[in-house]
Design an enzyme around this catalytic site. Structure first.
Site, PDB file in Angstrom:
ATOM      1  N   HIS A 172       1.259 -11.895   8.864  1.00 61.25           N
ATOM      2  CA  HIS A 172       2.580 -11.892   9.343  1.00 61.25           C
ATOM      3  C   HIS A 172       2.719 -11.986  10.420  1.00 61.25           C
ATOM      4  CE1 HIS A 172       6.519 -11.038   8.810  1.00 61.25           C
ATOM      5  NE2 HIS A 172       6.330 -10.047   7.561  1.00 61.25           N
ATOM      6  N   HIS A 175       9.545 -11.881  11.943  1.00 62.57           N
ATOM      7  CA  HIS A 175      10.647 -11.035  11.751  1.00 62.57           C
ATOM      8  C   HIS A 175      10.626  -9.755  12.702  1.00 62.57           C
ATOM      9  CE1 HIS A 175      10.151 -12.715   7.383  1.00 62.57           C
ATOM     10  NE2 HIS A 175      10.687 -13.534   8.177  1.00 62.57           N
ATOM     11  N   TYR A 177       8.092  -8.094  13.925  1.00 60.90           N
ATOM     12  CA  TYR A 177       6.910  -7.162  13.796  1.00 60.90           C
ATOM     13  C   TYR A 177       5.889  -7.588  14.978  1.00 60.90           C
ATOM     14  CZ  TYR A 177       8.994  -5.913   9.283  1.00 60.90           C
ATOM     15  OH  TYR A 177       9.987  -5.481   8.277  1.00 60.90           O
TER      16      TYR A 177
END
Length: 373
Positions: A172, A175, A177
Site C-alpha cells: 500500500h 492515500h 499513508y
C-alpha cells in the site's frame, strides 16, 4: 459464456505465476472486523464468498506490518505474529477451496489518523518528518534505524504471504499513508537520501521497500503497488502534474520490482492529463502502463453512481452502466479493474454482470460498511 457487451471483463489474464479467470479485482477495503488484529472465521467466510462469486483476484483489506505504530484502528488486522498469520492461513485456505486467487495488501498507516476513532497505538506514530501533512505535526520523524526496520518489516510480511500460500502481495503506497507520505513534499521534509526536492528523490523509500519485497518473494511471485495522486489529507492534490513527472516517479519503482501498478483514482473514466490527450484520454492506470510498460489495475466508482468517498458521508448509490469501462478495457488501456462497493454490497455481482442479469444488480447503502456480509 459472458454477455457479449461485457466480454472484455471475462478474458483470462496471466502474469508470472498468477493466472486469473477474468479481469475483475476485489479492491482492498478497510473493514476493522479483526479484534486484536487477528482475522477470524467471519473474515475467512467473507473472502470465501467473493471467491465463490468468481472474483478474479481478491486483494485483502489493508493488513499491517510489524512496526509498533503501524495501524490507526485497533481492529485492523496484523500481518505478523502467530495468531494473525494463522488467521490469514485460514483465509487463503478458504479462498483457494472456492477456486479463488488472493493477495494481502501490506500496509503502514504512518501518521494518518482513522476517521472514525480517536484510538492511538501504544507507541508514537511515525512518518518521514513527523508531519501528517503540510505544516501539521503529528508523531515522530523516522530515524535511519526506523526506516531500515520498516523496510525489513515489509519484506517479512511479503515472505510470509508467499509462505502461507497467497498468490500475490500488494504494497500500500497510496492515500496519504506512510509510503505516500514519503512521496509527498508536504509531509517529507527530509534532507537525507529519503528526502529531496523532486518526486524521483522522494520515491527512494518506496523503491527500497519494493526491492526488499522482491528479494523476499523471488522473481516469479507478482508484486503489486497501490499508488494514488490524491491523499485523504488533500483530495485534490496531484504528485505528478505531467507525464515526465509521472515517469520520474513510477519508472524507478517498476525497475525496483513492481509487476502491477494499482492506480487509485476516484472516478476511473477521468483522464489523467486532459490537457494532452483530451476528455477521452488515458486515465491514471493508462498512463502508468504507457510510461512503465508494467501491467496496471484501474479503479474508481465502477458499476455504481456517485463515488466511494461520498459513501463515508452516508450517500447511497445506484447501479450504473459498464459501457465506459468496457471500452477502455477493449482498447487495452489497462489490464485489470478493481471493484469496491459493488462487491462489498453483493458477493454475486460478477455473476450477474457476466450473465446480463442487470435487473438484479443491487443499489449500495453505506450500511453495508457496518457488517461483514
Amino acid at each position: 459464456m459472458s454477455a457479449p457487451h461485457v466480454a472484455a471483463l471475462f478474458k483470462p489474464f496471466k502474469i508470472k505465476s498468477l493466472e486469473l479467470q477474468n479481469r475483475i479485482v476485489m479492491a482492498p477495503m478497510t473493514r476493522t472486523f479483526s479484534p486484536g488484529g487477528v482475522p477470524g472465521d467471519n473474515v475467512a467466510a467473507y473472502y470465501r464468498r467473493r471467491a465463490e462469486g468468481e472474483v478474479g483476484l481478491i486483494l485483502s483489506e489493508g493488513t499491517v506490518i510489524d512496526r509498533p505504530a503501524s495501524k490507526n484502528h485497533p481492529d485492523i488486522p496484523f500481518f505478523h505474529g502467530k495468531a494473525a498469520l494463522d488467521g490469514w492461513a485460514h483465509v487463503i485456505e478458504e479462498v483457494h477451496a472456492a477456486g479463488g486467487k488472493m493477495g494481502p495488501q501490506i500496509w503502514h498507516t504512518g501518521s494518518t489518523s482513522h476517521p472514525t476513532t480517536d484510538w492511538r497505538p501504544p507507541s508514537p506514530v511515525e512518518s518521514p518528518s513527523g508531519l501528517v501533512g503540510p505544516g501539521e505535526p503529528r508523531g515522530n520523524a523516522m530515524t535511519d534505524e526506523d526506516i531500515a526496520d520498516t523496510i525489513a518489516a515489509f519484506a517479512r510480511a511479503a515472505a510470509d504471504a508467499k509462505r502461507l500460500g497467497f498468490d500475490v502481495v500488494e504494497i500500500h503506497g497510496a492515500h496519504g499513508y506512510l509510503i505516500d507520505q514519503f512521496f509527498w513534499a508536504g509531509s517529507n521534509k527530509r534532507t537525507d537520501h529519503f528526502g529531496g526536492a523532486t518526486l524521483k528523490e522522494r520515491a527512494r523509500f518506496a523503491a527500497e521497500v519494493v526491492k526488499a519485497v522482491r528479494n523476499a518473494v523471488g522473481p516469479d511471485f507478482p508484486v503489486l503497488l497501490r499508488i494514488s495522486q490524491w491523499k485523504q489529507q488533500d483530495y485534490s492534490y496531484r504528485l505528478a502534474e505531467t507525464p515526465d513527472e509521472m515517469a520520474d516517479w513510477l519508472v524507478p519503482l517498476a525497475e525496483a520490482g513492481v509487476d502491477i501498478f494499482h492506480a487509485s483514482q476516484r472516478r476511473f473514466w477521468e483522464p489523467e492529463f486532459p490537457q494532452i490527450d483530451g476528455d477521452e484520454g488515458l486515465n491514471f492506470a493508462g498512463w502508468a502502463k504507457k510510461l512503465t510498460g508494467a501491467a496496471t489495475i484501474s479503479v474508481g466508482s465502477v458499476g455504481l453512481s456517485g463515488e466511494f468517498l461520498a459513501a463515508f458521508g452516508g450517500e447511497s448509490s445506484q447501479p450504473e452502466s459498464l459501457d465506459k469501462l468496457v471500452r477502455r478495457l477493449e482498447r487495452e488501456e489497462f489490464d485489470l479493474i478493481a471493484v469496491g462497493r459493488a462487491l462489498l454490497n453483493d458477493p454475486l455481482w460478477i455473476r450477474k454482470v457476466r450473465d446480463g442479469d442487470t435487473q438484479n444488480l443491487k443499489s449500495f447503502s453505506p450500511a453495508a460498511m457496518l457488517e461483514l456480509a
